[in-house]
Write an enzyme that holds these catalytic residues in place. Sequence first.
Site, PDB file in Angstrom:
ATOM      1  N   LYS A 161       0.959  -1.170   0.041  1.00  0.00           N
ATOM      2  CA  LYS A 161      -0.043   0.016  -0.009  1.00  0.00           C
ATOM      3  C   LYS A 161       0.820   1.207  -0.045  1.00  0.00           C
ATOM      4  O   LYS A 161       2.077   1.302   0.454  1.00  0.00           O
ATOM      5  CB  LYS A 161      -0.997  -0.101   1.274  1.00  0.00           C
ATOM      6  CG  LYS A 161      -2.140   0.822   1.162  1.00  0.00           C
ATOM      7  CD  LYS A 161      -3.227  -0.038   0.352  1.00  0.00           C
ATOM      8  CE  LYS A 161      -4.372   0.688   0.024  1.00  0.00           C
ATOM      9  NZ  LYS A 161      -5.685  -0.125  -0.366  1.00  0.00           N
TER      10      LYS A 161
HETATM   11  P1  NAD Z   1     -12.948   7.627  -3.132  1.00  0.00           P
HETATM   12  O1  NAD Z   1     -12.091   8.520  -2.722  1.00  0.00           O
HETATM   13  O2  NAD Z   1     -13.562   7.145  -4.383  1.00  0.00           O
HETATM   14  O3  NAD Z   1     -14.317   7.816  -2.354  1.00  0.00           O
HETATM   15  C1  NAD Z   1     -14.441   8.065  -0.876  1.00  0.00           C
HETATM   16  C2  NAD Z   1     -15.906   8.369  -0.576  1.00  0.00           C
HETATM   17  O4  NAD Z   1     -15.832   8.404   0.806  1.00  0.00           O
HETATM   18  C3  NAD Z   1     -16.282   9.525  -1.184  1.00  0.00           C
HETATM   19  O5  NAD Z   1     -17.418   9.674  -1.286  1.00  0.00           O
HETATM   20  C4  NAD Z   1     -15.746  10.806   0.256  1.00  0.00           C
HETATM   21  O6  NAD Z   1     -16.431  11.764   0.130  1.00  0.00           O
HETATM   22  C5  NAD Z   1     -16.203   9.750   1.322  1.00  0.00           C
HETATM   23  N1  NAD Z   1     -15.778   9.888   2.557  1.00  0.00           N
HETATM   24  C6  NAD Z   1     -14.435  10.543   2.840  1.00  0.00           C
HETATM   25  N2  NAD Z   1     -14.394  10.721   4.222  1.00  0.00           N
HETATM   26  C7  NAD Z   1     -15.759  10.277   4.991  1.00  0.00           C
HETATM   27  C8  NAD Z   1     -16.175  10.520   5.988  1.00  0.00           C
HETATM   28  N3  NAD Z   1     -15.402  10.955   7.193  1.00  0.00           N
HETATM   29  N4  NAD Z   1     -17.397   9.948   6.406  1.00  0.00           N
HETATM   30  C9  NAD Z   1     -18.096   9.446   5.313  1.00  0.00           C
HETATM   31  N5  NAD Z   1     -17.755   9.606   4.055  1.00  0.00           N
HETATM   32  C10 NAD Z   1     -16.372  10.017   3.840  1.00  0.00           C
HETATM   33  O7  NAD Z   1     -12.352   6.065  -2.349  1.00  0.00           O
HETATM   34  P2  NAD Z   1     -12.692   4.433  -2.781  1.00  0.00           P
HETATM   35  O8  NAD Z   1     -11.628   4.227  -3.970  1.00  0.00           O
HETATM   36  O9  NAD Z   1     -14.284   4.421  -2.998  1.00  0.00           O
HETATM   37  O10 NAD Z   1     -12.271   3.952  -1.608  1.00  0.00           O
HETATM   38  C11 NAD Z   1     -13.359   3.843  -0.531  1.00  0.00           C
HETATM   39  C12 NAD Z   1     -12.848   2.449   0.368  1.00  0.00           C
HETATM   40  O11 NAD Z   1     -12.894   1.371  -0.248  1.00  0.00           O
HETATM   41  C13 NAD Z   1     -11.431   2.790   1.002  1.00  0.00           C
HETATM   42  O12 NAD Z   1     -11.563   2.087   2.343  1.00  0.00           O
HETATM   43  C14 NAD Z   1     -10.592   2.169   0.096  1.00  0.00           C
HETATM   44  O13 NAD Z   1      -9.549   1.352   0.695  1.00  0.00           O
HETATM   45  C15 NAD Z   1     -11.559   0.932  -0.299  1.00  0.00           C
HETATM   46  N6  NAD Z   1     -11.120   0.100  -1.549  1.00  0.00           N
HETATM   47  C16 NAD Z   1     -11.377   0.621  -2.815  1.00  0.00           C
HETATM   48  C17 NAD Z   1     -11.013   0.096  -3.521  1.00  0.00           C
HETATM   49  C18 NAD Z   1     -10.866   0.729  -5.200  1.00  0.00           C
HETATM   50  O14 NAD Z   1     -10.711  -0.232  -6.066  1.00  0.00           O
HETATM   51  N7  NAD Z   1     -11.052   2.060  -5.408  1.00  0.00           N
HETATM   52  C19 NAD Z   1     -10.784  -1.354  -3.663  1.00  0.00           C
HETATM   53  C20 NAD Z   1     -10.826  -1.913  -2.331  1.00  0.00           C
HETATM   54  C21 NAD Z   1     -11.135  -1.456  -1.357  1.00  0.00           C
END
Ligand code: NAD
Length: 423
Positions: free
Chosen positions: A113
């Site tokens: 990561k």
């Molecule tokens: P992103 O940046 O696209 O979206 C994150 C979302 O969370 C946004 O809508 C943001 O406004 C919201 N957010 C931020 N802080 C917040 C808070 N304090 N309370 C509520 N909402 C809040 O990120 P993503 O890629 O969608 O990732 C989200 C989660 O999924 C993370 O934990 C990431 O590690 C996990 N994840 C992502 C992927 C991927 O392929 N993108 C894969 C596996 C896991």
Amino acid sequence: MSTAEVGSHLRENPFELAKSQLRRVGEVFALDPNLIRVLSQCKKAVEVSIPVQMDDGSIEVFLGYRVTHNIARGPSKGGIRYHPAVTRDEVKALAMWMTWKCALMGLPFGGAKGGVVCNPKTLSPKELERMTRRYTSEIINDIGPERDIPAPDVGTDGRVMAWIFDTYSMNKGHSVLGVVTGKPLSVGGSLGREEATARGALYCIQALAVKQGMRTSEYSVAIQGFGNVGAHLARLLHLEGAKVVAVSDSRGGAHNPDGIDVPAALAHKQERGTLAGLANAEPVTNEELLELECDILAPCALEQVITEENADRIKARVICEGANGPVTPTADAILEEKGVLVLPDVLANAGGVVVSYFEWVQGLQEYFWREDEVNAKLHDIVARAFEEAWQTRDRFETSLRLASYGLAVQRVAEATTTRGLYP
Ligand code: NAD
């Protein structure tokens, strides 16, 4: 790590939590304590300073990390996060979870990561590009198609991946497609990658529906986070006929017990950058959203949102961890006691890394697949992992999380033992 850091969403040190989960897995599955000691540490953690010229001529220095947890099963793989609350121990925990996720899915990868302490929302596109390119230069000897392959995470997207790909390739003197995944289609991305994490979560929910004798369309779902994972999950569940009763982003959310108009929510977010003011829905805070009446709660934002403080008030019967680490171990125990089923992160959000693996394979072969092929292969892998985890849960009479981690850790342990300890 300072968990008391102003503005941090982390109450507890995530790396300590990840290690305690691993110790628990070691106990339940009777694994060699020597191996657990080895797997409790990250193989390598690089910390870099990233000086960047800002648009006003001043120079800001950002702090960046890239951590590899384990490479016993192959090169390490994991996203890069741009967020003000990134810490070294958060990155280490996320790297460890990537090792388990890749092993559970049967991918030939270890876990890694990366993160940069910054607020990408306040940086101009040019500042973001300069920061990304300098960060890439600082870790250029640590990444590569056979070494460590980054991908998007919170605060990063295809555009950022394209800059990493370009910076790496310029330094090598030729295009290196396999250095990073989650790239835009125009520079070697894979069809289906953008929505893959949400699609993997959907496949888990569909597999669960079969186990529960339900139809996906019968579920009501509340989703926290409306980024890559949350917004696509809302869209896909809506297409399947499920009722999405609440959605939220960092500024708050919208709730309608009769169902949110998901296409309208997507358009609203696209136009205004926020969900605030969404028609036909009541405003709801992120804390309230977690405690709403629904069948499935899908936390898709950040870690540690379900803790010992609110676990008792969760009304959902199922939690689908779209985010990594949204439920703390103490909350896990409370939820288990209440009979709430948790679809753990290493299973529920693994779709992203599975299609990242497909993108890496396609890039190495310079041969690209149709979207329906990508989705069918994704379904095969996620459905098989779900079934293996479900059967392990039954056999060991444990939670789905421990069963999933147990399967994964055993695979990594086997590879580590087979390879032997060098020298
Ligand atoms: P992103 O940046 O696209 O979206 C994150 C979302 O969370 C946004 O809508 C943001 O406004 C919201 N957010 C931020 N802080 C917040 C808070 N304090 N309370 C509520 N909402 C809040 O990120 P993503 O890629 O969608 O990732 C989200 C989660 O999924 C993370 O934990 C990431 O590690 C996990 N994840 C992502 C992927 C991927 O392929 N993108 C894969 C596996 C896991």
